[in-house]
Enzyme design. Structure first.
Site, short mmCIF file in Angstrom:
data_model
loop_
_atom_site.label_atom_id
_atom_site.label_comp_id
_atom_site.label_asym_id
_atom_site.label_seq_id
_atom_site.Cartn_x
_atom_site.Cartn_y
_atom_site.Cartn_z
N ASP A 141 0.86 -1.25 -0.06
CA ASP A 141 -0.08 -0.09 0.01
C ASP A 141 0.90 1.24 -0.11
O ASP A 141 1.47 1.75 0.97
CB ASP A 141 -0.97 -0.07 1.28
CG ASP A 141 -1.95 -0.90 1.10
OD1 ASP A 141 -1.77 -2.12 0.59
OD2 ASP A 141 -3.14 -0.91 1.80
N LYS A 205 -6.76 3.41 -3.51
CA LYS A 205 -7.21 3.39 -2.16
C LYS A 205 -7.40 4.72 -1.70
O LYS A 205 -6.59 5.78 -2.19
CB LYS A 205 -5.96 2.78 -1.31
CG LYS A 205 -6.39 2.60 0.06
CD LYS A 205 -4.98 1.76 0.82
CE LYS A 205 -5.17 2.08 2.28
NZ LYS A 205 -4.15 1.08 3.01
N LYS A 241 -10.28 0.08 -2.69
CA LYS A 241 -10.12 0.26 -1.26
C LYS A 241 -10.40 1.34 -0.61
O LYS A 241 -9.51 2.27 -0.72
CB LYS A 241 -8.80 -0.39 -1.04
CG LYS A 241 -8.51 -0.75 0.51
CD LYS A 241 -7.40 -1.18 0.94
CE LYS A 241 -7.09 -1.23 2.34
NZ LYS A 241 -5.62 -1.76 2.74
#
Lengths: 305, 491, 281
Positions: A141, A205, A241
């Site tokens: 991430d 995300k 996400k």
């Protein structure tokens, strides 16, 4: 906005986004009434999409071991529960998490690239990422350089994502955190989404969880629309996400409704939709227990992560 | 019935379980006429069976007002006007109207269910749009009642007298509110005829007006069909006619009133263009198109029924539009997840079907999603027509159903010309991210309501009404007071 | 004393900025109260009316798009031109039966009325516009816009003031007009047209016909490209005819108001356009 150079290959302008229109659409989606068996199915699906997360300065191997246990044993009193999708930790704790989760099917994700601010030079970010991968991270991430993005240095941001993705290769999934709470407008969210998808993000995300507002339904809708358009253009399916601030089962279901009606049911899978959260799981478990037992639940009966 | 998804290999095949709204609509098995504060049987003893269009089964039966009943109602309204209402201080009138607003607010869900059962519209719309807007309308005009001396510079606003009001079946309670609230606020009394298929919420409103203890005769409600409406329009004791409905009937009314000096306002048909420029926020535009044409099954006079798309985005827009239409849930109006409910009547369904057939015959290309439809009741799939020529009937006539025609254009001038190429002029939509273009284009559109980067928005403070053959006069806002007053100039 | 022979005026129609004779070639004899021949006045046909509507329709978009300030300046100029021809109008009114004081009063009132209404051209918008405080996140405003082509039926008994009074609120608001002059007293209307033609008023904004009301009224009231009709008399049968014919295309039928200077007269040939726009980032 000053754009002098073509910011990235096959670049085309992102469509403008109308905030009020987005909010109206969100309100309509959020008004869907999900009951009975469709609710149970959604709650279980949501559990399976959770990236159970701990990203504190005080995180320790002990804390991470407890989190991993919870990931594997969400609530043993309820039968037929799925496990969460992944556990998300800092790079230094990846090894511990890998050991704890071996054979569980639960992935280990690491934040990287000078998380959460992204304020470091390229070399540091690459080292950070390579370290996490070497420690065993199956998912990365990363954060984008918001400062550079807001200055209009799209080429810089694009190259950075592309370079991290090349480190990840096909084996390691890359989620690109836009930190939408720092981007100011939905137009910027859309532009950053398009840029990250073009640069090779497997997932986009919303947030680090360190900045407010974190994930919101309007921001998520705009990002889902970017993913939909990317799919229409290229045929490729990329994931989404939302992370941070999703605390209740009700909110989680609203996100699922949004995915279902924006991207379609094909995206209702942990391989294309994740929810980054630390406390959501227990609220979902309480709801599931209520559906099973018929009585409202108390948090004391559900183990903390 | 509520299905949004097709089966998929990887994702969850997720079908939303039924989520019916369960509040009791409190619909009586029979309704009488509401005249002079009381429910009274019709002189000729006629009753009409009212159907639930989602099942085609009887919902209730309602008295049919004849000429004698209209006469009785107009006389009651005249007495109430002369003896009570026109003499009452505005402050007191206003408090009665506030009462109506509050009582309606308290019973909002009950009215919403009744509206959906009688009219076929989704509960989401009756709950979130029709009833709250009706409440807001009464609340807004209640506040004008004691401020009329400040409303018109240089002039004193006098009431007109007895108002005959004839309303349509697409927004039964909301149209009653649009008509009654400004009339009462300005000191007029009312004889209102609801549409023949949808009298239920008007009669529930009559009960509520009784509950509010409004002086007898101030509001009279006389259900019936066309002959009832004609008797009301032609009654010599009526000072003003307010009509919402078709342009054909509007013309008939204007002709019928010729030489009488009765005032009139007409809110009639439309064929709105919804213009999408290539720089528009395209996903929000798609949503706007959905709201423009599928809101209330397209039974909306201001529906955006003609989509005009700039060529550069036509293909992607139509792709997205079809995707979105596939997610629309059609079915039980009382299910909270229903997006498109039942067509209001067999007659209206026939009209939609015949116009769609003409579209096919004239060579336009039709597209419909393959969603399942309920077996009983009146239903129609959301429908798109491409390859539409300006001369096709479907591009010219008001269909009043979930049917959208799509045409493309290249330049703003072309879009404006197309948009204005109709005898109607009620509403239009414009979608572009460029502010200057919005003002340039909207100024040239000949229509009374222009939605820029939005569509089908309504508010009691905002005037509504058409240019050209879409009617005359405005309802809502300050301008909505004008049809209900005589200005006596003091300057 | 030399006796100079005066040049007599030919009273023609005013269509599209020009002064044509009737396309039908017809005219009617206009005599004064004592039966002396004054002039031959064009007897407009329904085709002349049709041509006038075409002229008015084509002038409409540009006239409507002019700023209120500009329309006001042009109409003020009309006032100036009238003032300059004051004596001519007085003399002409006298020819049509008015006494000297009456004629002077009518001309002066007309000039003052023109100046009065000219000043409204950039003000009525503020009187009749609203910003609507809607509950949702939208900026919503309502503004008056001209309804389009307006037919004006001037009253029979007033040669000048009656016509000008009905015409001014119509055109100051951006409409274009086709006026039918008083049949009884047609001369001043055509002389007023000469004033308009020399006042920078664009061609076609005002068109003036002289002729038979009985003959023309059904065609005027029924014409499908006329948006409104202003009727200045009190004849019940005519009014009924107008209403019936006007229903063909839902023309707005406008009656005079008790106060001839009422700004609400302007509103009578305006449409209200409401525009919505979201308020967001």
């Amino acid at each position: 906005m000053q754009v002098v150079q073509q910011p990235y290959p096959n670049w085309h302008p992102s469509p403008p986004v109308d905030q009020v229109g987005v909010e109206e659409r969100v309100a309509r989606l959020a008004a869907r009434s999900i009951k009975k068996e469709s609710k149970v199915a959604a709650l279980k699906l949501a559990l399976s999409m959770i990236d159970l997360t701990t990203l504190e300065g005080s995180d320790s191997p002990g804390k991470v071991r407890q989190l991993c246990y919870k990931a594997k044993h969400l609530h043993d009193a309820l039968p037929d529960l799925p496990h969460v999708a992944a556990v998300c930790v800092y790079p230094t704790l990846v090894r511990v998490a890998r050991e704890e989760l071996a054979g569980s099917g639960i992935k280990v994700a690491a934040v990287a690239t000078a998380f959460p601010s992204g304020q470091a030079d390229r070399e540091t970010k690459i080292r950070d990422t390579r370290y996490a991968i070497d420690e065993g991270a199956e998912e990365i991430d990363m954060v984008i350089s918001r400062g550079a993005f807001l200055r209009g240095e799209y080429g810089y941001v694009y190259d950075e994502i592309a370079e991290i993705k090349s480190l990840c290769g096909d084996a390691v999934h890359l989620k690109v955190i836009l930190e939408t709470g720092e981007l100011g407008t939905l137009d910027r969210v859309r532009q950053a989404s398009d840029l990250a998808l073009a640069a090779g993000a497997d997932f986009i995300k919303t947030s680090t969880g360190k900045i407010q507002p974190a994930a919101t339904l309007p921001v998520t809708l705009v990002m889902l629309e970017a993913i939909r358009d990317f799919h229409l253009r290229t045929g490729q399916k990329r994931g989404m996400k939302p992370a941070g601030g999703i605390k209740t089962a009700k909110t989680a279901i609203q996100y699922l409704v949004m995915v279902n009606e924006t991207l379609g049911p094909e995206w209702l899978t942990p391989s294309l939709f994740r929810i980054g959260a630390s406390t959501l799981a227990n609220d979902i478990l309480m709801q599931l227990a209520k559906e099973t037992t018929g009585v409202y639940q108390c948090a004391d009966y559900f183990s903390q992560a | 019935m509520s299905t949004t998804s097709v089966a998929s290999s990887t994702g969850l095949n997720w079908t939303y379980a039924p989520a019916p709204e369960t509040a009791d609509p409190k619909i009586r098995s029979r309704y009488e006429l509401f005249i002079d504060g009381r429910f009274v049987p019709p002189a000729e003893g006629q009753y009409r069976t009212i159907l639930n269009p989602a099942t085609a089964e009887p919902l209730t039966e309602v008295a049919e007002a004849g000429a004698a009943d209209i006469d009785r109602a107009v006389k009651a309204a005249r007495r109430a006007y002369e003896k009570v209402w026109s003499r009452m201080p505005g402050r007191e009138r206003g408090k009665y109207i506030y009462r109506i607003a509050r009582l309606l607010q308290e019973r909002a869900r009950e009215f919403a269910v009744a509206e959906s059962k009688n009219g076929g519209k989704p509960i989401r719309e009756s709950r979130d749009t029709d009833i709250p807007l009706s409440v807001a309308h009464f609340f807004y005009y209640a506040g004008w009642a004691d401020k009329l001396n400040y409303a018109f510079p240089g002039a004193r606003a006098r009431p007109v007298g007895v108002c005959g009001q004839v309303i349509p079946w697409n927004f039964p309670l909301l149209m009653a509110a649009w008509k009654i609230a400004p009339a009462l606020a300005t000191g007029n009394t009312v004889v209102l005829k609801p549409a023949e298929t949808t009298p239920v919420t008007s009669l529930k409103l009559a009960e509520l007006i009784q509950e509010a203890d409004l002086p007898p005769g101030v509001v009279n409600i006389v259900p019936g069909g066309r002959p009832t409406g004609a008797a009301l329009v032609q009654h010599p004791g009526v000072d003003k006619i307010a009509f919402t409905g078709s342009t054909a009937v509007g013309k008939w009314i204007m002709k019928a009133l010729a030489g009488t000096r009765k005032k009139y306002t007409l809110e009639l048909g439309g064929k709105a263009a919804n213009i999408i420029f290539e720089d528009a926020a395209i996903d929000q535009a798609v949503e706007g198109i959905i709201n423009a044409i599928f809101f209330n099954q397209g039974h909306v006079c201001c529906a955006g029924s003609r989509l005009l798309v700039q060529e550069g985005v036509a293909e992607i827009l139509i792709t997205k539009l079809k995707q979105r239409i596939r997610t629309l849930i059609i079915g039980d109006p009382l299910d909270k997840n229903t997006d498109i409910g039942a067509i209001n009547s067999r007659e209206q369904l026939n009209r939609i079907e015949s116009l769609v057939a003409s579209g096919r015959e004239e060579g336009a290309e039709i597209w419909q999603p393959d969603c399942p439809l309920p077996e009983k009741g009146f239903w129609y799939r959301p429908t798109l027509f491409t390859n539409v020529s300006q001369a096709h009937r479907i591009a010219q006539e008001e269909i009043f159903g979930p049917v959208l025609t799509i045409q493309t254009f290249r330049t703003p001038e072309e879009a404006i010309e197309r948009a204005n190429n109709t005898p109607y002029g009620l509403s239009d939509g414009v979608w572009t991210d460029k502010g200057a273009k919005i003002f340039k284009v909207t100024r040239q559109l000949r229509a009374g309501v222009i939605w820029a980067n939005t569509f089908n928005k309504f508010d009691p403070t905002s005037p509504f009404g058409g240019y050209k053959e879409s009617g005359m006069g405005r309802e809502g806002g300050w301008h909505g007071l004008l049809p209900y007053v005589e200005l006596e100039e003091t300057a | 004393m030399s006796s100079r022979v005066p040049v007599l005026k030919t009273y023609k129609l005013y269509i599209g900025g020009e002064f044509p004779r009737s396309e039908s070639g017809r005219s009617f004899d206009y005599d004064d109260a004592r039966g002396r021949h004054i002039a031959n006045v064009a007897l407009a046909s329904r085709k002349d009316f049709r041509n006038a509507v075409v002229a008015a329709r084509s002038a409409f978009p540009k006239w409507a798009a002019r700023s209120g300030y500009n329309r006001g300046q042009i109409l003020y100029r009309v006032g100036e031109m009238l003032e300059g021809r004051r004596e001519q109008f007085i003399a002409e009114l006298r020819q049509q039966g008015a006494g000297i004081a009456e004629a002077r009063r009518e001309v002066e009132q007309t000039i003052d009325r023109v100046v009065y209404f000219a000043g409204w051209a950039d003000k009525y918008q503020q009187l009749f516009s609203t910003v609507n405080p809607v509950a949702s996140s939208h900026f919503v405003f309502s503004v008056p816009e001209p309804t389009g082509v307006v037919a004006v039926i001037a009253p029979q008994e007033s040669a000048l003031l009656g016509l000008v009074n009905l015409l001014m609120p119509v055109i100051l608001g951006g409409n274009t007009a086709v006026a039918l002059a008083s049949e009884k007293k047609p001369l001043s209307a055509i002389t007023f047209a000469e004033v308009l033609a020399t006042s920078d008023l664009p061609a076609g904004v005002v068109n003036i016909l002289t002729g038979s009301r009985k003959e023309l009224l059904p065609h005027i009231a029924g014409h499908m490209d006329v948006n409104a009709i202003v009727y200045g008399d009190e004849d019940g049968a005519e009014e009924k005819l107008i209403q019936e014919q006007a229903s063909l295309n839902l023309k707005r039928v406008v009656r005079p108001r008790a106060n001839p200077e009422s700004p609400y007269l302007i509103l009578d040939t305006q449409e209200i356009k409401t525009t919505w726009h979201p308020v967001g980032l």
